[in-house]
Scaffold this motif. Structure first.
Motif, mmCIF file in Angstrom:
data_model
loop_
_atom_site.group_PDB
_atom_site.id
_atom_site.type_symbol
_atom_site.label_atom_id
_atom_site.label_comp_id
_atom_site.label_asym_id
_atom_site.label_seq_id
_atom_site.Cartn_x
_atom_site.Cartn_y
_atom_site.Cartn_z
ATOM 1 N N GLY A 81 -34.192 5.115 -20.963
ATOM 2 C CA GLY A 81 -34.732 3.901 -20.610
ATOM 3 C C GLY A 81 -35.813 3.633 -19.493
ATOM 4 N N ALA A 82 -36.133 2.276 -19.522
ATOM 5 C CA ALA A 82 -37.134 2.017 -18.459
ATOM 6 C C ALA A 82 -36.790 2.483 -17.078
ATOM 7 C CB ALA A 82 -37.383 0.453 -18.444
ATOM 8 N N GLY A 83 -37.927 3.293 -16.498
ATOM 9 C CA GLY A 83 -37.583 3.915 -15.337
ATOM 10 C C GLY A 83 -37.238 5.581 -15.292
ATOM 11 N N GLY A 84 -37.084 5.771 -16.541
ATOM 12 C CA GLY A 84 -36.591 7.135 -16.973
ATOM 13 C C GLY A 84 -37.602 8.173 -16.644
ATOM 14 N N VAL A 85 -37.470 9.379 -16.386
ATOM 15 C CA VAL A 85 -38.703 10.421 -16.138
ATOM 16 C C VAL A 85 -38.128 11.648 -17.047
ATOM 17 C CG1 VAL A 85 -39.437 11.880 -14.476
ATOM 18 C CG2 VAL A 85 -38.854 9.731 -13.857
ATOM 19 N N TRP A 86 -39.150 12.131 -17.621
ATOM 20 C CA TRP A 86 -38.871 13.352 -18.578
ATOM 21 C C TRP A 86 -40.205 14.078 -18.655
ATOM 22 C CZ3 TRP A 86 -41.702 13.797 -23.492
ATOM 23 C CH2 TRP A 86 -42.718 12.693 -23.629
ATOM 24 N N SER A 87 -39.854 15.364 -19.206
ATOM 25 C CA SER A 87 -40.934 16.326 -19.287
ATOM 26 C C SER A 87 -41.542 16.330 -20.663
ATOM 27 C CB SER A 87 -40.400 17.645 -18.767
ATOM 28 O OG SER A 87 -40.146 17.740 -17.600
ATOM 29 N N LYS A 88 -42.740 16.247 -20.765
ATOM 30 C CA LYS A 88 -43.432 16.524 -22.116
ATOM 31 C C LYS A 88 -43.912 17.783 -22.225
ATOM 32 C CE LYS A 88 -46.924 14.442 -25.146
ATOM 33 N NZ LYS A 88 -47.984 13.373 -25.330
ATOM 34 N N ASP A 89 -43.611 18.590 -23.341
ATOM 35 C CA ASP A 89 -43.857 20.022 -23.522
ATOM 36 C C ASP A 89 -45.240 19.954 -24.244
ATOM 37 O OD1 ASP A 89 -43.997 22.677 -23.950
ATOM 38 O OD2 ASP A 89 -42.250 22.658 -25.263
ATOM 39 N N LEU A 90 -46.364 20.648 -23.455
ATOM 40 C CA LEU A 90 -47.428 20.742 -24.020
ATOM 41 C C LEU A 90 -47.845 22.065 -24.566
ATOM 42 C CD1 LEU A 90 -49.494 19.375 -20.698
ATOM 43 C CD2 LEU A 90 -48.698 18.098 -22.881
ATOM 44 N N GLY A 91 -46.979 22.990 -24.535
ATOM 45 C CA GLY A 91 -47.176 24.078 -25.190
ATOM 46 C C GLY A 91 -47.561 25.068 -24.420
ATOM 47 N N SER A 92 -47.616 26.323 -24.396
ATOM 48 C CA SER A 92 -48.099 27.665 -23.736
ATOM 49 C C SER A 92 -47.601 27.318 -22.092
ATOM 50 C CB SER A 92 -49.703 27.491 -23.656
ATOM 51 O OG SER A 92 -50.102 27.654 -24.828
ATOM 52 N N SER A 93 -46.205 26.928 -22.250
ATOM 53 C CA SER A 93 -45.457 26.803 -21.049
ATOM 54 C C SER A 93 -46.207 25.933 -19.912
ATOM 55 C CB SER A 93 -45.523 28.268 -20.281
ATOM 56 O OG SER A 93 -44.878 29.077 -21.082
ATOM 57 N N GLN A 94 -46.854 24.768 -20.319
ATOM 58 C CA GLN A 94 -47.301 23.764 -19.602
ATOM 59 C C GLN A 94 -46.667 22.448 -19.887
ATOM 60 O OE1 GLN A 94 -50.054 23.801 -17.228
ATOM 61 N NE2 GLN A 94 -49.531 26.263 -17.331
ATOM 62 N N PHE A 95 -46.304 21.472 -19.062
ATOM 63 C CA PHE A 95 -45.463 20.494 -19.156
ATOM 64 C C PHE A 95 -46.339 19.397 -18.218
ATOM 65 C CE2 PHE A 95 -42.931 24.035 -19.534
ATOM 66 C CZ PHE A 95 -41.853 23.717 -20.514
ATOM 67 N N SER A 96 -46.106 18.264 -18.659
ATOM 68 C CA SER A 96 -46.419 17.011 -18.045
ATOM 69 C C SER A 96 -45.254 16.322 -17.620
ATOM 70 C CB SER A 96 -47.504 15.986 -18.980
ATOM 71 O OG SER A 96 -48.667 16.567 -18.815
ATOM 72 N N LEU A 97 -44.918 15.725 -16.510
ATOM 73 C CA LEU A 97 -44.026 15.011 -15.761
ATOM 74 C C LEU A 97 -44.248 13.349 -16.245
ATOM 75 C CD1 LEU A 97 -41.402 14.971 -14.389
ATOM 76 C CD2 LEU A 97 -42.663 14.541 -12.179
ATOM 77 N N MET A 98 -43.522 12.951 -17.144
ATOM 78 C CA MET A 98 -43.845 11.485 -17.603
ATOM 79 C C MET A 98 -42.819 10.407 -17.009
ATOM 80 S SD MET A 98 -45.855 12.277 -19.734
ATOM 81 C CE MET A 98 -46.459 11.007 -20.742
ATOM 82 N N ILE A 99 -43.191 9.360 -16.929
ATOM 83 C CA ILE A 99 -42.258 8.235 -16.422
ATOM 84 C C ILE A 99 -42.480 7.072 -17.662
ATOM 85 C CG2 ILE A 99 -43.849 7.140 -15.071
ATOM 86 C CD1 ILE A 99 -41.317 6.208 -13.421
ATOM 87 N N TYR A 100 -41.166 6.450 -18.131
ATOM 88 C CA TYR A 100 -41.102 5.339 -19.076
ATOM 89 C C TYR A 100 -40.917 3.937 -18.251
ATOM 90 C CZ TYR A 100 -39.719 3.011 -23.304
ATOM 91 O OH TYR A 100 -39.462 2.187 -24.139
#
Length: 205
Positions: free
Chosen positions: A45-64
Motif C-alpha cells: 500500500g501507499a508508504g510501503g517499501v520494497w526491493s526491486k531486483d535489477l539482476g546481477s545481485s543489484q537492487f533498488s530500494l523503492m517506496i510506493y
C-alpha cells in the motif's frame, strides 16, 4: 526472490491451521528479502517499501506513494560487501587507520608537518659539510642559519650529493653583513647539509 502477503482473514471457519501456517511461512520468506522482485508486490500500500531486483545481485530500494514507485537508493553492493581486515596490534596514541587498497587496515602516524613532531636544537651535533639523511619515515622541517659575512650554503639532495640544490646562500664577499638561511621541508629519504659553517641548526622532527 519471493513476494507474498498474508492478506486479511475474513472468515476463520474457512481457514485451517495448515492454511494459516502456509500463509505465515510464505510471508516469512518474502519478508526476509524485503518483498524483492522485478515489479511492485500487489499487496503493498501507499508508504510501503520494497526491493526491486535489477539482476546481477543489484537492487533498488523503492517506496510506493499509492500511485507510483520512487527510487530511494540503488547502493553499490560490491563496495558495501568489501572485507576490511583490522590490524592485529593496537598501535600508539595519535595514530590513524589507513587502508592499503586491498582491504588490510593498519595504523600510521599523521603525515602532515608538525603533527606529533617537536623542535630539536642540533647545533652542537651537526657538522658543516656532512650530508644527513632524513630516515624518520616522514617529512621533517629544517632551519639552518649560516655565519654572518661568510659564503655558507644550505643544500638538499635526492642522492646524497651527486646532484645538490642550494636552498640558502650567504654573501659572496666577506664585506657583506648577510648570512645563509635555509628553511625547508625535507621529505623522507632526502639528504641535507650546511657548507662552510653555521651558527644555528634546528629541526622539526
Amino acid at each position: 526472490m519471493t513476494q507474498n502477503f498474508i492478506g486479511q482473514i475474513t472468515d476463520t471457519s474457512l481457514e485451517s491451521g495448515n492454511d494459516l501456517a502456509a500463509r505465515l511461512n510464505a510471508f516469512d520468506t518474502a519478508h526476509k528479502t524485503n518483498q524483492a522482485g522485478a515489479t511492485r508486490p500487489t499487496g503493498i500500500g501507499a508508504g510501503g517499501v520494497w526491493s526491486k531486483d535489477l539482476g546481477s545481485s543489484q537492487f533498488s530500494l523503492m517506496i510506493y506513494d499509492g500511485a507510483a514507485d520512487g527510487i530511494v537508493s540503488t547502493p553499490n553492493l560490491s563496495a558495501f560487501l568489501a572485507e576490511l581486515l583490522l590490524p592485529t596490534s593496537d598501535g600508539t596514541a595519535g595514530q590513524l587507520l589507513k587502508t592499503d587498497g586491498s582491504g588490510q587496515l593498519g595504523f600510521v602516524s599523521p603525515s602532515n608537518i608538525g603533527a606529533g613532531q617537536t623542535w630539536a636544537d642540533l647545533s652542537a651535533s651537526r657538522v658543516a659539510g656532512t650530508w644527513y639523511q632524513n630516515t624518520t619515515g616522514r617529512s621533517i622541517f629544517i632551519s639552518i642559519l649560516g655565519r654572518i659575512g661568510f659564503a655558507d650554503t644550505v643544500q638538499v639532495s635526492n642522492d646524497g650529493g651527486t646532484t645538490a640544490f642550494v636552498v640558502g646562500a650567504g654573501p659572496t664577499t666577506a664585506s657583506q653583513s648577510a648570512r645563509a638561511q635555509g628553511n625547508v621541508v625535507v621529505p623522507d629519504g632526502v639528504y641535507y647539509r650546511a657548507t662552510g659553517g653555521f651558527t644555528e641548526w634546528h629541526e622539526l622532527r
